[in-house]
Design a protein around this motif. Sequence first.
Motif, mmCIF file in Angstrom:
data_model
loop_
_atom_site.group_PDB
_atom_site.id
_atom_site.type_symbol
_atom_site.label_atom_id
_atom_site.label_comp_id
_atom_site.label_asym_id
_atom_site.label_seq_id
_atom_site.Cartn_x
_atom_site.Cartn_y
_atom_site.Cartn_z
ATOM 1 N N PHE A 115 0.824 -1.207 0.000
ATOM 2 C CA PHE A 115 0.000 0.000 0.000
ATOM 3 C C PHE A 115 0.865 1.266 0.000
ATOM 4 O O PHE A 115 0.461 2.304 -0.521
ATOM 5 C CB PHE A 115 -0.940 0.013 1.202
ATOM 6 N N GLY A 116 2.049 1.182 0.612
ATOM 7 C CA GLY A 116 2.930 2.341 0.631
ATOM 8 C C GLY A 116 3.665 2.562 -0.682
ATOM 9 O O GLY A 116 4.237 3.626 -0.906
ATOM 10 N N SER A 117 3.631 1.553 -1.575
ATOM 11 C CA SER A 117 4.390 1.624 -2.827
ATOM 12 C C SER A 117 3.512 1.727 -4.062
ATOM 13 O O SER A 117 4.012 2.119 -5.128
ATOM 14 C CB SER A 117 5.295 0.390 -2.964
ATOM 15 N N TYR A 118 2.215 1.390 -3.956
ATOM 16 C CA TYR A 118 1.417 1.342 -5.181
ATOM 17 C C TYR A 118 1.155 2.738 -5.754
ATOM 18 O O TYR A 118 0.780 2.870 -6.936
ATOM 19 C CB TYR A 118 0.099 0.596 -4.953
ATOM 20 N N GLY A 119 1.366 3.780 -4.968
ATOM 21 C CA GLY A 119 1.198 5.133 -5.483
ATOM 22 C C GLY A 119 2.396 5.630 -6.274
ATOM 23 O O GLY A 119 2.296 6.634 -6.989
ATOM 24 N N VAL A 120 3.529 4.920 -6.194
ATOM 25 C CA VAL A 120 4.746 5.364 -6.892
ATOM 26 C C VAL A 120 4.535 5.454 -8.402
ATOM 27 O O VAL A 120 4.922 6.458 -9.026
ATOM 28 C CB VAL A 120 5.930 4.437 -6.549
ATOM 29 N N PRO A 121 3.930 4.444 -9.052
ATOM 30 C CA PRO A 121 3.719 4.558 -10.507
ATOM 31 C C PRO A 121 2.794 5.708 -10.907
ATOM 32 O O PRO A 121 2.813 6.137 -12.059
ATOM 33 C CB PRO A 121 3.095 3.207 -10.887
ATOM 34 N N MET A 122 1.981 6.207 -9.964
ATOM 35 C CA MET A 122 1.085 7.321 -10.295
ATOM 36 C C MET A 122 1.855 8.592 -10.613
ATOM 37 O O MET A 122 1.348 9.482 -11.293
ATOM 38 C CB MET A 122 0.125 7.595 -9.127
ATOM 39 N N LYS A 123 3.105 8.686 -10.083
ATOM 40 C CA LYS A 123 3.951 9.847 -10.348
ATOM 41 C C LYS A 123 5.074 9.497 -11.313
ATOM 42 O O LYS A 123 6.046 10.227 -11.431
ATOM 43 C CB LYS A 123 4.532 10.386 -9.042
ATOM 44 N N ASP A 124 4.907 8.351 -11.972
ATOM 45 C CA ASP A 124 5.895 7.915 -12.948
ATOM 46 C C ASP A 124 6.038 8.945 -14.070
ATOM 47 O O ASP A 124 5.121 9.714 -14.354
ATOM 48 C CB ASP A 124 5.465 6.552 -13.521
ATOM 49 N N GLU A 125 7.188 8.930 -14.731
ATOM 50 C CA GLU A 125 7.444 9.890 -15.802
ATOM 51 C C GLU A 125 6.399 9.782 -16.914
ATOM 52 O O GLU A 125 5.957 10.793 -17.474
ATOM 53 C CB GLU A 125 8.840 9.657 -16.375
ATOM 54 N N ALA A 165 0.948 -0.640 -10.503
ATOM 55 C CA ALA A 165 0.127 -0.123 -9.401
ATOM 56 C C ALA A 165 -0.981 -1.097 -9.046
ATOM 57 O O ALA A 165 -1.278 -1.326 -7.868
ATOM 58 C CB ALA A 165 -0.461 1.235 -9.790
ATOM 59 N N GLY A 166 -1.596 -1.690 -10.065
ATOM 60 C CA GLY A 166 -2.664 -2.656 -9.810
ATOM 61 C C GLY A 166 -2.171 -3.897 -9.093
ATOM 62 O O GLY A 166 -2.829 -4.416 -8.192
ATOM 63 N N LEU A 167 -0.984 -4.376 -9.488
ATOM 64 C CA LEU A 167 -0.416 -5.555 -8.834
ATOM 65 C C LEU A 167 -0.112 -5.276 -7.368
ATOM 66 O O LEU A 167 -0.422 -6.089 -6.483
ATOM 67 C CB LEU A 167 0.855 -5.998 -9.563
ATOM 68 N N LEU A 168 0.526 -4.134 -7.107
ATOM 69 C CA LEU A 168 0.858 -3.787 -5.726
ATOM 70 C C LEU A 168 -0.403 -3.636 -4.890
ATOM 71 O O LEU A 168 -0.464 -4.110 -3.741
ATOM 72 C CB LEU A 168 1.679 -2.495 -5.693
ATOM 73 N N TYR A 169 -1.427 -2.984 -5.466
ATOM 74 C CA TYR A 169 -2.669 -2.837 -4.712
ATOM 75 C C TYR A 169 -3.333 -4.192 -4.499
ATOM 76 O O TYR A 169 -3.879 -4.454 -3.419
ATOM 77 C CB TYR A 169 -3.642 -1.895 -5.424
ATOM 78 N N SER A 170 -3.312 -5.070 -5.501
ATOM 79 C CA SER A 170 -3.951 -6.384 -5.394
ATOM 80 C C SER A 170 -3.365 -7.183 -4.240
ATOM 81 O O SER A 170 -4.096 -7.738 -3.406
ATOM 82 C CB SER A 170 -3.796 -7.162 -6.704
ATOM 83 N N PHE A 171 -2.032 -7.246 -4.191
ATOM 84 C CA PHE A 171 -1.394 -8.001 -3.122
ATOM 85 C C PHE A 171 -1.566 -7.304 -1.775
ATOM 86 O O PHE A 171 -1.719 -7.966 -0.739
ATOM 87 C CB PHE A 171 0.084 -8.221 -3.450
ATOM 88 N N GLY A 172 -1.545 -5.969 -1.783
ATOM 89 C CA GLY A 172 -1.822 -5.253 -0.542
ATOM 90 C C GLY A 172 -3.227 -5.526 -0.055
ATOM 91 O O GLY A 172 -3.460 -5.723 1.152
#
Length: 389
Positions: A20-30, A316-323
Amino acid sequence: MVLQEEFIGIFAAFFAAVCFGSYGVPMKDEAATRVDVDPLVFQSYKAFTVLATSTLLIWVNNIMADDVNNDYHTFHKWHLLSDFTPWAFLSAVLWVPGGTAGVYAVRRAGLAISVGIWSCVIVIVSFFWGVLIFDEKQKTGPLGAFKAVSVLCLGLCGITYFSRREDKDEKKLKYNRSFGAVANETVPLKIGNDKKTKGGEGSTDIENQVLHLYLPPFLSNRKAINISKYQLGILMAVVNGLLAATIMVPLHYAPPNTTQGIGYSMSFGIAAVIVVIIIWMLRWIFCSIQHSSLAEGFSSLPSFHIQEMWQPGLLAGLLYSFGNLFGIVSIQKLGDFMGYSLNQSSMMISGLWGIFYYKEITGYGNIFGFFASSCIALAGILLLGIEHA
């Protein structure tokens, strides 16, 4: 046996926090920054990935149910007709708008502060649901739980504050640069700046990017409400926290055979995709009314930017799914209040991303304040563990 159950719950909560702390990282991806992806588009990628991941896990689970079931290992074979729960639709109705608001918050206000705000909101609302509504027992009663959650919120508020606070030296340097540029007439004197910055906030002075919101006369006598994109991002983080804290509440009402981690995740994935499709249809209808044409309304919908966005959207979807999966397990083992509250230590993970990757937190004082606040939040989490009966 009880200690083993709690260990599994804490283990699951830890991995939920990392995801959950990492799935937002791709939202600010280049890539997301370059195309300025629409929040609902990104949420759609997340929803489809949740469904795909859940389908894969259910497939593996059903194979295990056919081949491995014995006296020591029992796998419940999931069936769509018998094990799908309509309660998942309630979770999805809360998650899709909340997640969309969360994407906007991360894009406009920043990763560290957005996750910090909605984490704090989630803890408070989870306290309301778990202790006051579902009467989850605590060793010293509601008062002890309130003290523990107060310490946790104090730490989370500190993390949020130091995640956003501008370092004095950096602020002075920025002022000197801007003063010198204006004095030498090297830049025009204007409010706002359209230059893109690494990390996806879209402006070097995002507070000056003002939106004008027009409300119906019966809601406000003012012609327009002026709000910056940063302030709206903060508001969206609060909205995400309010909705996210209630996503798992339907678990308490769904039939027992439908709430086993993977099974409920599958029901949730199906419901999320259906809700996303419904929201897109409503958005199409709204745009069509605005343009007085179905074709023009459809063409005005935001692009999915598949070539640029499939990778960050999938990640992001994968990280959220496992979270989400680990979060369900932690709630089942520890209870709604403690399980979901422990998951909110994801604030520390997002803060680390903010410090070392996106450079959102600068200055030794701010970094020290962040880690000190993290220790206070950790103390609150430990108090929650002690309070759990």
